[in-house]
Design an enzyme around this catalytic site. Structure first.
Site, mmCIF file in Angstrom:
data_model
loop_
_atom_site.group_PDB
_atom_site.id
_atom_site.type_symbol
_atom_site.label_atom_id
_atom_site.label_comp_id
_atom_site.label_asym_id
_atom_site.label_seq_id
_atom_site.Cartn_x
_atom_site.Cartn_y
_atom_site.Cartn_z
ATOM 1 N N HIS A 58 0.833 -1.195 0.000
ATOM 2 C CA HIS A 58 0.000 0.000 0.000
ATOM 3 C C HIS A 58 0.875 1.255 0.000
ATOM 4 C CE1 HIS A 58 -3.785 -2.202 1.730
ATOM 5 N NE2 HIS A 58 -3.337 -2.726 0.603
ATOM 6 N N GLU A 60 1.320 3.646 2.132
ATOM 7 C CA GLU A 60 2.079 3.918 3.354
ATOM 8 C C GLU A 60 3.374 3.106 3.396
ATOM 9 O OE1 GLU A 60 -2.336 3.785 4.701
ATOM 10 O OE2 GLU A 60 -1.102 3.056 3.031
ATOM 11 N N CYS A 92 -1.572 -1.516 7.429
ATOM 12 C CA CYS A 92 -0.706 -0.343 7.347
ATOM 13 C C CYS A 92 -0.655 0.403 8.670
ATOM 14 C CB CYS A 92 -1.199 0.593 6.245
ATOM 15 S SG CYS A 92 -0.958 -0.073 4.586
ATOM 16 N N SER A 176 -22.402 6.727 -37.822
ATOM 17 C CA SER A 176 -21.938 7.550 -36.700
ATOM 18 C C SER A 176 -20.423 7.742 -36.678
ATOM 19 C CB SER A 176 -22.382 6.921 -35.375
ATOM 20 O OG SER A 176 -21.820 5.627 -35.216
ATOM 21 N N THR A 204 -25.478 -2.549 -30.024
ATOM 22 C CA THR A 204 -24.190 -1.945 -30.378
ATOM 23 C C THR A 204 -23.246 -2.983 -30.966
ATOM 24 O OG1 THR A 204 -24.417 -0.223 -28.699
ATOM 25 C CG2 THR A 204 -22.183 -0.723 -29.447
ATOM 26 N N ASP A 208 -21.911 -2.359 -34.690
ATOM 27 C CA ASP A 208 -20.525 -1.894 -34.841
ATOM 28 C C ASP A 208 -19.474 -2.993 -34.752
ATOM 29 O OD1 ASP A 208 -21.607 0.650 -34.987
ATOM 30 O OD2 ASP A 208 -21.318 1.059 -32.858
ATOM 31 N N ARG A 215 -6.910 0.823 -26.141
ATOM 32 C CA ARG A 215 -5.839 0.807 -27.131
ATOM 33 C C ARG A 215 -4.704 1.680 -26.603
ATOM 34 N NH1 ARG A 215 -10.621 1.933 -30.025
ATOM 35 N NH2 ARG A 215 -11.436 0.114 -31.132
ATOM 36 N N GLY A 306 -25.925 2.324 -27.260
ATOM 37 C CA GLY A 306 -26.843 3.139 -28.020
ATOM 38 C C GLY A 306 -27.779 3.922 -27.117
ATOM 39 N N LEU A 309 -30.141 1.680 -24.352
ATOM 40 C CA LEU A 309 -29.563 1.209 -23.096
ATOM 41 C C LEU A 309 -29.098 2.382 -22.231
ATOM 42 C CD1 LEU A 309 -28.726 -1.101 -21.278
ATOM 43 C CD2 LEU A 309 -26.598 -1.322 -22.590
#
Length: 377
Positions: A58, A60, A92, A176, A204, A208, A215, A306, A309
């Site tokens: 962590h 700390e 911690c 689109s 969708t 698409d 990426r 879309g 939803l």
């Protein structure tokens, strides 16, 4: 070493440094929270660190290692209450006590029921002074998803939309690509990278055939702390079970959660299926889906879908943040509207939004809204 910048509020100065450190983990810490820590002695920073990934030290601990023996009698600034339980790493709070620090300044109490004040009490019981509530609002802003999951057993939900100036997400024929510019699309990659899961719908996928992966070459992830970019879980809602195993995201080797009514054969081993009941509207119950994701340790969700939803999330009051990338284009009155919402009878029935951020992303504008709590004004 870093000397104190002259300031009437040195605690706020050093906590701001810890918050900046914590933000470096925004892409990698989930399901854990983002935490930063700075150790100061004689107005000099002698150690600092931030949490990078679940199962690793962590914030700390990183700071204590950097400070070494100098940590004795020092002041520790940490954005989140030090943990007091043994999970994948030791507590911690115990590490700070063992190091002999003189004072601990805490940005916010841990909302995790396993901690929730017990770390602070343990540190106080060891005779160490504790100051709470320094830069609390900024500390909370680091972890909206973790806080909501701990307190409500639901993840933080962001809906992302790319729209024209007249509020359309596509032409009447469905075209689109591309409404927004390249810079806005790179910014979306960073949104994906900080999300634990991306939710989309079968419509969708069919329209698409997207991958919905981060990426790295487009995301501009400077100083990314891991050697490999973490990919979010893709969650695909298929209420009517229209999808077949041949779509791109089902065959790219990265995990997908396919949400449907009945188990269906033929999908690759990377596709986990989750059966959930339908709502009264004949669609997968979105509240149950979010509860399921919270059970899986999902802190932050990005909805890329879309109008149907996205509108369903909004209409059901499940959206915490609406992020709109608005392009300087006009698609016409027959274009596809940005959200499919119910027909309201009164303006008072409509969702109230509060604009929390606005910025230029090259030629586009990014508008960030949160649901307003008080509709009285």
């Amino acid at each position: 070493m870093q000397r104190l910048n002259p300031s009437p509020a040195p605690d706020e100065y050093w906590m701001a440094k810890a918050i900046q450190l914590a933000a470096k983990g925004r892409f990698t810490t989930s399901p854990n929270p983002r935490v930063g820590c700075v150790i100061v002695k004689d107005e000099i920073c002698i150690g600092q660190g931030y949490h990078i990934q679940a199962g690793t030290p962590h914030a700390e601990v990183h700071a204590l290692v950097a400070a070494g023996d100098n940590a004795r009698d020092a002041t520790v600034y940490v954005t989140l209450e030090p943990c007091s339980h043994t999970g994948r790493t030791p507590p911690c709070a115990d590490a700070l006590i063992k190091a002999g620090v003189a004072r601990v300044v805490v940005g916010m109490t841990d909302p995790n029921p396993q901690v929730s004040g017990s770390g602070i009490e343990r540190i106080k019981a060891a005779g160490i002074a504790v100051t709470q509530g320094v830069c609390t609002e900024q500390a909370r802003a680091l972890n909206p998803g973790f806080i909501k999951r701990m307190q409500q057993n639901l993840p933080w939900v962001r809906v992302k939309l790319g729209v024209s100036l007249d509020g359309k997400i596509a032409l009447a024929n469905g075209a689109s690509k591309w409404i927004t510019g390249a810079a806005a699309r790179r910014d979306v990659q960073r949104l994906r990278a900080q999300s634990c899961a991306i939710i989309t719908g079968s419509g969708t996928v069919i329209a698409d055939n997207p991958s919905m992966l981060v990426r790295p070459e487009q995301a501009d992830l400077d100083n990314y702390p891991l050697s490999t970019v973490r990919q979010p879980l893709r969650v695909v809602i298929d209420s009517q079970e229209r999808l077949t195993p041949n779509w791109l995201m089902f065959n790219d080797g990265h995990p997908v959660l396919l949400v449907n009514q009945h188990f269906r054969s033929g999908f690759s081993q990377d596709v986990e299926q989750c059966q959930l009941p339908l709502s009264a509207a004949g669609k997968i119950d979105l509240h149950l889906l979010l509860a399921e994701l919270a059970e899986r340790g999902i802190n932050e969700v990005l909805v890329e879908s879309g109008a149907g939803l996205a509108g369903a999330f909004m209409a059901n009051g499940l959206v915490d943040e609406l992020i709109v990338y608005q392009a300087p284009k006009l698609l016409g009155d027959k274009g596809v509207s940005m959200l499919t919402l119910p027909d309201y009878d009164q303006v008072s029935e409509t969702p109230d939004l509060k604009l929390t951020d606005i910025r230029h992303i090259a030629e586009d504008i990014r508008l960030t809204y949160q649901l307003a709590v008080d509709k009285s004004s």
